[in-house]
Design an enzyme around this catalytic site. Structure first.
Site, mmCIF file in Angstrom:
data_model
loop_
_atom_site.group_PDB
_atom_site.id
_atom_site.type_symbol
_atom_site.label_atom_id
_atom_site.label_comp_id
_atom_site.label_asym_id
_atom_site.label_seq_id
_atom_site.Cartn_x
_atom_site.Cartn_y
_atom_site.Cartn_z
ATOM 1 N N GLU A 9 -11.871 -1.830 38.634
ATOM 2 C CA GLU A 9 -12.254 -1.364 40.212
ATOM 3 C C GLU A 9 -13.724 -1.317 40.350
ATOM 4 O O GLU A 9 -14.289 -0.531 39.938
ATOM 5 C CB GLU A 9 -11.469 -0.286 40.397
ATOM 6 C CG GLU A 9 -11.697 -0.206 42.429
ATOM 7 C CD GLU A 9 -10.635 1.036 42.438
ATOM 8 O OE1 GLU A 9 -10.500 1.386 43.936
ATOM 9 O OE2 GLU A 9 -9.711 1.493 41.782
ATOM 10 N N LYS A 54 -5.337 -0.383 45.639
ATOM 11 C CA LYS A 54 -4.060 0.346 45.969
ATOM 12 C C LYS A 54 -2.952 -0.467 45.984
ATOM 13 O O LYS A 54 -2.784 -1.551 46.796
ATOM 14 C CB LYS A 54 -4.249 1.088 47.420
ATOM 15 C CG LYS A 54 -5.121 2.441 47.336
ATOM 16 C CD LYS A 54 -4.329 3.228 46.495
ATOM 17 C CE LYS A 54 -5.351 4.657 46.356
ATOM 18 N NZ LYS A 54 -4.594 5.439 45.045
#
Length: 446
Positions: free
Chosen positions: A251, A267
């Site tokens: 990420e 997410k």
């Protein structure tokens, strides 16, 4: 404004060259192991910094001397004092600061934030100034030493001729969590109650696994296993003496180049499956999950708000919403948020606006952090903070330090968790937290 010097060298694997530099001071390896042309094209390696910035309990220390300036104001001044031109057609980090910003640094960014007074496991921030770096372009399969001074390039090239240091053990056993399964599921249920009461929309709840570091353990040997077990776009290894970090994060917190900003919040997660049909079913389940998409969209909205504080009006965009990305261990929903930095805005201001990442806090960000602190009852340290570089040419790339192991005070720590919404099921969230750390624990196994 002067430009650095560049000298092409034989392009080895970054980790192989890092092994030759072991024993040098403050070794920093930022490595794109799972390589992609646009997202993970470059890697960087540096050691022996000329300056070190450390922050503890909100106070800045420059080369161990306390400073009265606020940490990010001091960083901005140092960046301005050492600004340099960008060498075109070479990797973006060409000298600057690199290191980590711990999750707890968020306390310094919001004075009204009330977190428990945990004993820190690492400093709030450690950034080292590297005037000389090795930069790798994996698409071209080329590498360069980029240095402010030619003699520094000579010295680094000499160090690279050393024999690789032998590796020790990568094994750690005897792990325990700060939660039992029942306690973790109760924590998830409690978080859902906060959400249903209208206190927050979402919070990221994690558990911490810890174990004593045995004699003979070698954090770099562990990183070499981890990079094979769980190859990732934003991997790294930091050896800062009292603190060592090995990360395989997929990420990005934020990237900035020529004033163009990109954030990539994650997410929504499903495990990979060795059976192709089952793996495809898991992809479809994730892509059509109302809960996971809602979780992702909430954090995208938070990030749009964060970036709008430092970006030109109307420039914040979402070119990708809930896109699917697959990694060695998991499938993720990943969105992309972009913007154009205000001309008068600083790198420190950008970091202050975006840190810590909304995907590992929740929404609203600071109230979620207070709830997280009350539930987890432990500091996160580097985990859920950021690792990366801030270049003297204005280039910035910071990950979110998930899938990360940290070693300090004789203890190894690994954390994992997930975003909790009103639709969360405690048992499923517990299983997801184990999925997140599975490949890391495999790297520690005999």
């Amino acid at each position: 404004m002067t430009a650095p010097h560049a000298r092409e060298i034989i392009c080895w694997e970054p980790a192989a060259l890092a092994q030759r530099l072991r024993g040098q001071k403050h070794l920093t390896l930022l490595e794109s192991v799972a390589r992609q042309e646009h997202l993970a094209r470059y890697s960087f390696l540096a050691c022996n910094p000329v300056q070190s910035l450390r922050v503890e309990k909100g106070r800045a220390f420059l080369d161990d001397v306390a400073r009265d300036e606020a940490p990010l104001a001091l960083l901005d001044r140092l960046m301005a004092d050492n600004a340099q031109a960008h060498l075109a057609h070479l990797p973006p980090f060409q000298g600057g600061f690199a290191g980590f910003i711990s999750y707890e640094f968020g306390q310094a960014l919001e004075p009204s934030l009330r977190l428990p007074g945990f004993r820190p496991i690492v400093p709030d921030m450690v950034l080292h100034r590297y005037d000389t770096v090795i930069a790798f372009d994996h698409m071209q399969e080329r590498a360069w030493i980029i240095a402010r001074h030619e003699q520094d390039a000579d010295e680094l090239e000499r160090l690279l001729k050393a024999k690789p240091a032998p590796l020790g053990s990568a094994v750690i056993e005897g792990w325990s969590s700060n939660f039992t399964r029942a306690a973790y599921e109760a924590a998830i249920a409690r978080t859902v109650e906060y959400i249903l009461a209208g206190d927050i929309f979402q919070a990221n709840i994690t558990q911490m696994f810890s174990a004593a570091i045995p004699q003979g353990f070698d954090a770099f040997a562990f990183y070499k296993v981890l990079r094979q077990t769980n190859p990732a776009t934003f991997s790294c290894f930091l050896d800062y003496g009292d603190v060592q970090v090995a990360s395989s994060s997929p990420e990005r917190l934020l990237n900035c180049m020529n004033g163009k900003i990109e954030a990539r919040p994650i997410k929504g997660t499903r495990p990979r499956d060795a059976d192709a049909a089952r793996d495809s079913a898991l992809i479809m389940e994730l892509a059509t999950s109302r809960k996971d998409r809602a979780e992702n969209v909430m954090i995208v909205d938070l990030l749009r708000n964060d970036l709008s504080r430092v970006c030109q009006p109307g420039s914040v965009r979402v070119p990708v919403l809930c896109g699917l990305e697959s990694y060695a261990n998991v499938h993720h929903l990943v969105s992309v948020v972009t913007g154009e930095l205000l001309r008068e805005q600083t790198i420190g201001g950008l970091v202050a606006a975006a840190f810590p990442g909304g995907s590992i806090t929740g929404a609203p960000k600071f109230r979620a952090m207070e709830i997280i602190g009350g539930i987890e009852q432990a500091p996160r340290g580097v985990y859920c903070g950021s690792i990366g570089y801030l270049g003297f040419n204005g280039a910035v790339d910071l990950n979110i330090a998930i899938r990360t192991a940290q070693f300090s005070g004789g203890v190894a720590r690994v954390q994992g968790g997930g975003g909790i919404t009103a639709r969360s099921q405690p048992a499923a969230e517990y299983e997801e937290s184990l999925t997140k750390v599975k490949r890391i624990m495999q790297a520690f196994a005999p």
